[in-house]
Motif scaffolding. Sequence first.
Motif, PDB file in Angstrom:
ATOM      1  N   VAL A 171       0.840  -1.195   0.000  1.00 22.47           N
ATOM      2  CA  VAL A 171       0.000   0.000   0.000  1.00 22.47           C
ATOM      3  C   VAL A 171       0.876   1.246   0.000  1.00 22.47           C
ATOM      4  O   VAL A 171       2.079   1.200   0.251  1.00 22.47           O
ATOM      5  CB  VAL A 171      -0.949   0.010   1.213  1.00 22.47           C
ATOM      6  N   GLY A 172       0.242   2.395  -0.262  1.00 21.15           N
ATOM      7  CA  GLY A 172       0.972   3.657  -0.262  1.00 21.15           C
ATOM      8  C   GLY A 172       2.032   3.682  -1.341  1.00 21.15           C
ATOM      9  O   GLY A 172       1.888   3.089  -2.409  1.00 21.15           O
ATOM     10  N   ASP A 173       3.136   4.377  -1.060  1.00 22.09           N
ATOM     11  CA  ASP A 173       4.221   4.496  -2.035  1.00 22.09           C
ATOM     12  C   ASP A 173       4.698   3.146  -2.530  1.00 22.09           C
ATOM     13  O   ASP A 173       4.995   2.966  -3.718  1.00 22.09           O
ATOM     14  CB  ASP A 173       5.408   5.227  -1.404  1.00 22.09           C
ATOM     15  N   SER A 174       4.821   2.178  -1.624  1.00 22.42           N
ATOM     16  CA  SER A 174       5.408   0.891  -1.984  1.00 22.42           C
ATOM     17  C   SER A 174       4.534   0.077  -2.922  1.00 22.42           C
ATOM     18  O   SER A 174       4.983  -0.927  -3.481  1.00 22.42           O
ATOM     19  CB  SER A 174       5.712   0.075  -0.730  1.00 22.42           C
ATOM     20  N   SER A 175       3.284   0.503  -3.130  1.00 23.00           N
ATOM     21  CA  SER A 175       2.415  -0.217  -4.056  1.00 23.00           C
ATOM     22  C   SER A 175       2.823  -0.002  -5.502  1.00 23.00           C
ATOM     23  O   SER A 175       2.409  -0.760  -6.381  1.00 23.00           O
ATOM     24  CB  SER A 175       0.962   0.248  -3.883  1.00 23.00           C
ATOM     25  N   SER A 176       3.597   1.053  -5.762  1.00 18.80           N
ATOM     26  CA  SER A 176       4.017   1.470  -7.106  1.00 18.80           C
ATOM     27  C   SER A 176       2.887   2.129  -7.876  1.00 18.80           C
ATOM     28  O   SER A 176       3.074   2.531  -9.026  1.00 18.80           O
ATOM     29  CB  SER A 176       4.570   0.299  -7.941  1.00 18.80           C
ATOM     30  N   THR A 190      -5.511   3.328   0.338  1.00 13.06           N
ATOM     31  CA  THR A 190      -5.063   1.972  -0.007  1.00 13.06           C
ATOM     32  C   THR A 190      -4.858   1.139   1.245  1.00 13.06           C
ATOM     33  O   THR A 190      -5.090  -0.079   1.236  1.00 13.06           O
ATOM     34  CB  THR A 190      -3.767   2.010  -0.831  1.00 13.06           C
ATOM     35  N   GLY A 191      -4.440   1.767   2.344  1.00 13.13           N
ATOM     36  CA  GLY A 191      -4.308   1.036   3.605  1.00 13.13           C
ATOM     37  C   GLY A 191      -5.639   0.512   4.093  1.00 13.13           C
ATOM     38  O   GLY A 191      -5.741  -0.634   4.565  1.00 13.13           O
ATOM     39  N   ILE A 192      -6.682   1.340   3.982  1.00 14.56           N
ATOM     40  CA  ILE A 192      -8.031   0.895   4.364  1.00 14.56           C
ATOM     41  C   ILE A 192      -8.463  -0.272   3.490  1.00 14.56           C
ATOM     42  O   ILE A 192      -8.998  -1.278   3.982  1.00 14.56           O
ATOM     43  CB  ILE A 192      -9.032   2.051   4.239  1.00 14.56           C
ATOM     44  N   ALA A 193      -8.247  -0.157   2.171  1.00 10.84           N
ATOM     45  CA  ALA A 193      -8.679  -1.210   1.238  1.00 10.84           C
ATOM     46  C   ALA A 193      -8.027  -2.538   1.576  1.00 10.84           C
ATOM     47  O   ALA A 193      -8.687  -3.589   1.587  1.00 10.84           O
ATOM     48  CB  ALA A 193      -8.354  -0.788  -0.196  1.00 10.84           C
ATOM     49  N   ALA A 194      -6.723  -2.526   1.852  1.00 10.13           N
ATOM     50  CA  ALA A 194      -6.018  -3.767   2.170  1.00 10.13           C
ATOM     51  C   ALA A 194      -6.519  -4.377   3.471  1.00 10.13           C
ATOM     52  O   ALA A 194      -6.794  -5.588   3.545  1.00 10.13           O
ATOM     53  CB  ALA A 194      -4.517  -3.500   2.250  1.00 10.13           C
ATOM     54  N   ALA A 195      -6.659  -3.567   4.517  1.00 13.46           N
ATOM     55  CA  ALA A 195      -7.103  -4.089   5.816  1.00 13.46           C
ATOM     56  C   ALA A 195      -8.521  -4.639   5.736  1.00 13.46           C
ATOM     57  O   ALA A 195      -8.837  -5.654   6.370  1.00 13.46           O
ATOM     58  CB  ALA A 195      -7.008  -2.997   6.872  1.00 13.46           C
ATOM     59  N   ARG A 196      -9.389  -3.981   4.978  1.00 15.51           N
ATOM     60  CA  ARG A 196     -10.762  -4.481   4.833  1.00 15.51           C
ATOM     61  C   ARG A 196     -10.770  -5.842   4.127  1.00 15.51           C
ATOM     62  O   ARG A 196     -11.560  -6.734   4.468  1.00 15.51           O
ATOM     63  CB  ARG A 196     -11.591  -3.473   4.036  1.00 15.51           C
TER      64      ARG A 196
END
Length: 487
Positions: free
Chosen positions: A451-456, A467-473
């Motif tokens: 997520v975030g920058d590391s997602s590319s 993106t952090g919310i999407a992954a955790a959900r």
Amino acid sequence: MSDLTEHVDVVVVGGGPAGLFAGLTAARAGLDVRVLEAGGDMSASLCPRVVARLRGQKVRDVEKFRLQCPRCDCLTGLGGAAFHFDTNLGYISSLTRSKIERAEDGRTRSYSGLERALGDFDRAQGLVAEVYETFFALGLPQVEVHENTLASGGQAFEHVDTAPSQSVTVDVALVMIDALRAELEADRGRILLHHNVDGVVPLPGGGFAVSAQTPDGPVSLTADSVVVAVGKLGLPWVRDLVDTAGVRHRGAGRVDVGVRLETAAEDMAPLIDGCHNPKLSFLNDRGESVRTFCVCEGGRVMQYSFLGAVVLDGQHCINQPTQRSNMGVLTTMNVPEGEDGTEFARGFAATVAEHGGGKPVVCTVDELRGGPEHEGKLATSLIDYRHASLRECLPASVVSDVLEMVDRLNSSNPGLVPGHATVAAPVVERLFPDLELSPDMESSVPGLFFVGDSSSKIIGITYGAATGIAAARAIARDREAVSGGVR
């Protein structure tokens, strides 16, 4: 040895906006989550100048406050690099498609990086709105939103985005981060500082072994899922991880490279008065997007070490504004066939740094045009740089793009960028390998998310948090499905 030997539901690597929102969302879903941050607490990681101001101490007068260390090292710690300085959160009223590209049919089309990452514009917009709702609940002051305007200049660009955004100061960010941490740790979540993760290994039966180095020695734990949420400084580690874990990826096919354009605040005022952070774009003759990026009204240019070189960024100085404003001018360059985008960007930065003797290179707009050398001190907020013509170390195409951006800005508002305005390099963005990710940010390795920058895929505070919310959900849904016997 730490007590980190137990099994947990989720490990989040990185305590920036993306990681904190992933951890908070997981904790709200009742999951046992650990956020591992390599740095310390946000208040302990701040620049001493900022700390002095927060304590009410007289640091320097307003103009001299812009002076910074030769190279900033206050970019790690809870909250991530962005929250360590006054900053811009991004869209507040609605998400827009702020970027442009040349479509297959030859026409110009606009798009949102977050929309592409999450697979749906409405979903992306809803998550951004949720990020703001959370920020408000954590202590971000609500401001009245006014529709931004750009008095002139729209006709000079192929795309103009004046969507309202909101700024946040360090003192407010400290309150928000403390409140977020308190909620995350109210139940089963924990944030562990000074935990530098050095290994994430998929286990044969599923899940991951995570190892980290701490001041008290190495620690380890296992987790069903791992969310990687490191910032730009974590790029080398991410590159190693995707190789060792077998994450499907390819070299970035496009990277953002460019400069910081800086001039007197009064010169740039006609552009910024109608919009806090205008995004102006055009396509160059190669079909590549050239755009303004991170407009810092009353800000300064900062530098830090990266990839064995030095790179620049813009810093907002909301509480202590300078007499200058600056903006990024970036070209989304198509990487030559067969080259790796990360290495291409590293080469771009290294070439400039080599020319500058390890320092950024700064010249005037007139010098960039090939004019005579500027006599006297340059009007730049950088204090450790080499004065030399960027024509000697930037690709000719980038020089052309920057000058065309200057000409377009001046055609919209005559005198906006005078010849003595400064141009500083290098600036590089979008460096991470192009990862194959689902709309929930899950990689080809089940249970491993980026997520975030590391997602590319995206950069920025609100985008990263979304993106952090999407992954955790997605992790919570999968956990609920397994618990319910669906799988």
